[in-house]
Design a protein around this motif. Sequence first.
Motif, PDB file in Angstrom:
ATOM      1  N   VAL A 287       0.876  -1.522   0.135  1.00 25.65           N
ATOM      2  CA  VAL A 287      -0.002  -0.086  -0.069  1.00 25.65           C
ATOM      3  C   VAL A 287       0.834   1.118  -0.109  1.00 25.65           C
ATOM      4  CG1 VAL A 287      -1.951  -1.006   1.241  1.00 25.65           C
ATOM      5  CG2 VAL A 287      -0.220   0.056   2.549  1.00 25.65           C
ATOM      6  N   ASN A 288       0.165   2.378  -0.736  1.00 25.49           N
ATOM      7  CA  ASN A 288       1.010   3.693  -0.431  1.00 25.49           C
ATOM      8  C   ASN A 288       0.281   4.274   0.558  1.00 25.49           C
ATOM      9  OD1 ASN A 288       2.785   3.290  -2.663  1.00 25.49           O
ATOM     10  ND2 ASN A 288       1.262   4.380  -4.039  1.00 25.49           N
ATOM     11  N   VAL A 289       0.980   4.750   1.464  1.00 26.43           N
ATOM     12  CA  VAL A 289       0.476   5.380   2.740  1.00 26.43           C
ATOM     13  C   VAL A 289       0.825   7.054   2.586  1.00 26.43           C
ATOM     14  CG1 VAL A 289       0.768   5.543   5.175  1.00 26.43           C
ATOM     15  CG2 VAL A 289       0.894   3.396   3.807  1.00 26.43           C
ATOM     16  N   GLN A 290      -0.324   7.734   2.898  1.00 19.72           N
ATOM     17  CA  GLN A 290      -0.137   9.310   2.867  1.00 19.72           C
ATOM     18  C   GLN A 290      -0.558   9.555   4.233  1.00 19.72           C
ATOM     19  OE1 GLN A 290       0.819  11.485   0.050  1.00 19.72           O
ATOM     20  NE2 GLN A 290       1.235  12.575   2.032  1.00 19.72           N
ATOM     21  N   PHE A 291       0.137  10.009   5.103  1.00 18.88           N
ATOM     22  CA  PHE A 291      -0.270  10.700   6.459  1.00 18.88           C
ATOM     23  C   PHE A 291      -0.839  11.872   6.352  1.00 18.88           C
ATOM     24  CE2 PHE A 291       3.383   7.666   7.285  1.00 18.88           C
ATOM     25  CZ  PHE A 291       2.859   6.989   8.401  1.00 18.88           C
ATOM     26  N   ASP A 292      -1.787  12.232   7.253  1.00 19.01           N
ATOM     27  CA  ASP A 292      -2.592  13.353   7.173  1.00 19.01           C
ATOM     28  C   ASP A 292      -3.018  14.038   8.269  1.00 19.01           C
ATOM     29  OD1 ASP A 292      -4.519  11.467   8.184  1.00 19.01           O
ATOM     30  OD2 ASP A 292      -5.675  11.331   6.305  1.00 19.01           O
ATOM     31  N   ARG A 293      -2.655  13.318   9.402  1.00 15.82           N
ATOM     32  CA  ARG A 293      -3.028  14.202  10.937  1.00 15.82           C
ATOM     33  C   ARG A 293      -2.020  13.602  11.927  1.00 15.82           C
ATOM     34  NH1 ARG A 293      -8.964  13.488  13.587  1.00 15.82           N
ATOM     35  NH2 ARG A 293      -8.853  15.136  15.221  1.00 15.82           N
ATOM     36  N   ALA A 294      -1.717  14.589  12.806  1.00 18.13           N
ATOM     37  CA  ALA A 294      -0.962  14.093  13.965  1.00 18.13           C
ATOM     38  C   ALA A 294      -1.501  14.835  15.065  1.00 18.13           C
ATOM     39  CB  ALA A 294       0.575  14.668  13.875  1.00 18.13           C
ATOM     40  N   ILE A 295      -1.640  13.986  16.299  1.00 15.53           N
ATOM     41  CA  ILE A 295      -2.181  14.632  17.723  1.00 15.53           C
ATOM     42  C   ILE A 295      -1.063  14.267  18.683  1.00 15.53           C
ATOM     43  CG2 ILE A 295      -3.829  14.280  19.467  1.00 15.53           C
ATOM     44  CD1 ILE A 295      -4.873  13.141  15.887  1.00 15.53           C
ATOM     45  N   PHE A 296      -0.879  15.316  19.300  1.00 18.23           N
ATOM     46  CA  PHE A 296       0.223  15.095  20.691  1.00 18.23           C
ATOM     47  C   PHE A 296      -0.671  15.742  21.742  1.00 18.23           C
ATOM     48  CE2 PHE A 296       2.561  15.833  16.740  1.00 18.23           C
ATOM     49  CZ  PHE A 296       3.696  15.072  16.889  1.00 18.23           C
ATOM     50  N   GLY A 297      -0.730  15.112  22.981  1.00 18.19           N
ATOM     51  CA  GLY A 297      -1.114  15.535  24.182  1.00 18.19           C
ATOM     52  C   GLY A 297      -1.047  14.673  25.134  1.00 18.19           C
ATOM     53  N   LEU A 298      -1.652  14.960  26.418  1.00 23.88           N
ATOM     54  CA  LEU A 298      -1.660  14.192  27.485  1.00 23.88           C
ATOM     55  C   LEU A 298      -3.108  13.243  27.430  1.00 23.88           C
ATOM     56  CD1 LEU A 298      -1.145  16.831  30.276  1.00 23.88           C
ATOM     57  CD2 LEU A 298       0.609  15.348  28.964  1.00 23.88           C
ATOM     58  N   GLN A 299      -2.688  12.171  27.731  1.00 22.85           N
ATOM     59  CA  GLN A 299      -3.856  11.070  27.720  1.00 22.85           C
ATOM     60  C   GLN A 299      -5.036  11.624  28.542  1.00 22.85           C
ATOM     61  OE1 GLN A 299      -2.606   7.239  28.775  1.00 22.85           O
ATOM     62  NE2 GLN A 299      -0.693   7.377  27.658  1.00 22.85           N
ATOM     63  N   ALA A 300      -5.003  12.071  29.553  1.00 25.27           N
ATOM     64  CA  ALA A 300      -6.129  12.707  30.311  1.00 25.27           C
ATOM     65  C   ALA A 300      -7.006  13.781  29.557  1.00 25.27           C
ATOM     66  CB  ALA A 300      -5.750  13.154  31.746  1.00 25.27           C
ATOM     67  N   THR A 301      -6.167  14.684  29.153  1.00 27.36           N
ATOM     68  CA  THR A 301      -6.830  15.722  28.352  1.00 27.36           C
ATOM     69  C   THR A 301      -7.493  15.418  27.123  1.00 27.36           C
ATOM     70  OG1 THR A 301      -4.903  16.765  27.498  1.00 27.36           O
ATOM     71  CG2 THR A 301      -5.454  17.691  29.665  1.00 27.36           C
TER      72      THR A 301
ATOM     73  N   LEU B  14       4.240   0.505   2.409  1.00 30.03           N
ATOM     74  CA  LEU B  14       4.363  -0.518   3.308  1.00 30.03           C
ATOM     75  C   LEU B  14       3.948  -1.760   2.612  1.00 30.03           C
ATOM     76  CD1 LEU B  14       5.021  -1.448   6.345  1.00 30.03           C
ATOM     77  CD2 LEU B  14       2.370  -1.340   6.729  1.00 30.03           C
ATOM     78  N   GLU B  15       4.794  -2.720   2.688  1.00 30.10           N
ATOM     79  CA  GLU B  15       4.580  -4.114   2.038  1.00 30.10           C
ATOM     80  C   GLU B  15       4.205  -4.971   3.387  1.00 30.10           C
ATOM     81  OE1 GLU B  15       7.040  -7.005  -0.770  1.00 30.10           O
ATOM     82  OE2 GLU B  15       6.254  -5.119  -1.782  1.00 30.10           O
ATOM     83  N   ILE B  16       3.355  -5.694   3.196  1.00 30.81           N
ATOM     84  CA  ILE B  16       2.911  -6.958   4.017  1.00 30.81           C
ATOM     85  C   ILE B  16       3.530  -8.119   3.747  1.00 30.81           C
ATOM     86  CG2 ILE B  16       1.090  -7.945   5.469  1.00 30.81           C
ATOM     87  CD1 ILE B  16      -0.636  -5.429   4.838  1.00 30.81           C
ATOM     88  N   THR B  17       4.525  -8.364   4.577  1.00 29.32           N
ATOM     89  CA  THR B  17       5.255  -9.544   4.189  1.00 29.32           C
ATOM     90  C   THR B  17       5.018 -11.056   4.621  1.00 29.32           C
ATOM     91  OG1 THR B  17       7.010  -9.211   5.526  1.00 29.32           O
ATOM     92  CG2 THR B  17       7.350  -8.311   3.163  1.00 29.32           C
ATOM     93  N   TYR B  18       4.211 -10.971   5.540  1.00 28.91           N
ATOM     94  CA  TYR B  18       3.546 -12.088   6.520  1.00 28.91           C
ATOM     95  C   TYR B  18       2.207 -11.568   7.180  1.00 28.91           C
ATOM     96  CZ  TYR B  18       3.339 -16.017   9.617  1.00 28.91           C
ATOM     97  OH  TYR B  18       2.607 -17.202  10.385  1.00 28.91           O
ATOM     98  N   LEU B  19       1.396 -12.591   7.065  1.00 28.29           N
ATOM     99  CA  LEU B  19      -0.102 -12.242   7.837  1.00 28.29           C
ATOM    100  C   LEU B  19      -0.643 -13.608   8.153  1.00 28.29           C
ATOM    101  CD1 LEU B  19      -2.190 -10.239   8.693  1.00 28.29           C
ATOM    102  CD2 LEU B  19      -3.142 -10.509   6.395  1.00 28.29           C
ATOM    103  N   ASP B  20      -0.897 -13.791   9.352  1.00 25.32           N
ATOM    104  CA  ASP B  20      -1.818 -15.002  10.095  1.00 25.32           C
ATOM    105  C   ASP B  20      -2.723 -14.122  10.705  1.00 25.32           C
ATOM    106  OD1 ASP B  20      -0.763 -14.783  12.461  1.00 25.32           O
ATOM    107  OD2 ASP B  20       0.644 -16.546  12.105  1.00 25.32           O
ATOM    108  N   ASP B  21      -3.608 -15.229  11.662  1.00 31.21           N
ATOM    109  CA  ASP B  21      -4.603 -14.743  12.564  1.00 31.21           C
ATOM    110  C   ASP B  21      -4.248 -13.972  13.613  1.00 31.21           C
ATOM    111  OD1 ASP B  21      -3.756 -16.971  13.277  1.00 31.21           O
ATOM    112  OD2 ASP B  21      -5.770 -17.766  13.991  1.00 31.21           O
TER     113      ASP B  21
END
Length: 195
Positions: A118-132, A170-177
């Motif tokens: 798959v070609n991957v296009q990052f579009d959003r980033a979030i940084f913060g405290l888990q509580a807030t 990203l290339e998926i080279t191995y996949l099982d359950d």
Amino acid sequence: MIQKTDLLNAIAPTNRGLLTSPEQQQAILTQVARLEACNPTPSPLTATDLLNGNWQLLYTTSSELLGIDRFPLLTLGNIYQWVDMAQQRIYNLAEIKSVLGGLVSVTATFEAVSEKRVNVQFDRAIFGLQATLGYQNPSQFIATLQQTTKFNLIKGIDFTINSNRAPGWLEITYLDDTMRIGRGNQGSTFVLCKV
């Protein structure tokens, strides 16, 4: 499968790759290649039932991910990747252990270019405290992300990633359950388990 057990035993003491010497890394990558040679799912992108859902990172060679742990007073916690095949979206979450508990999340869209890549296009980033940010667990937070266009600054830093950047792949080279292995365009390897 002995190759899978050998790989899991080799990566168990490495703290996702943070505690790996160059010799250990090479030995692990050799075991990764052995397991990839036994891939039970030759067309992983058509196996949506296996791919969909929450995955926890067990091991990586990605310096970007492992670099989070190198900031003073921060320790890298669990890292998750949520895959939504129907929406063609990926949600990455890194829990940060600190006095207050942090969270780094990056979202992306993806497009299949073969049965493995798959070609991957990052579009959003979030940084913060888990509580807030109201973070309780990956499933709950993904649901919140899907319903929230943008968090206000009081909750965390939420910004759009420049879409002019070339997509990664990203290339998926191995996949099982229960396990997925992928290789990325920057030479990184990722080993994840289904949560």
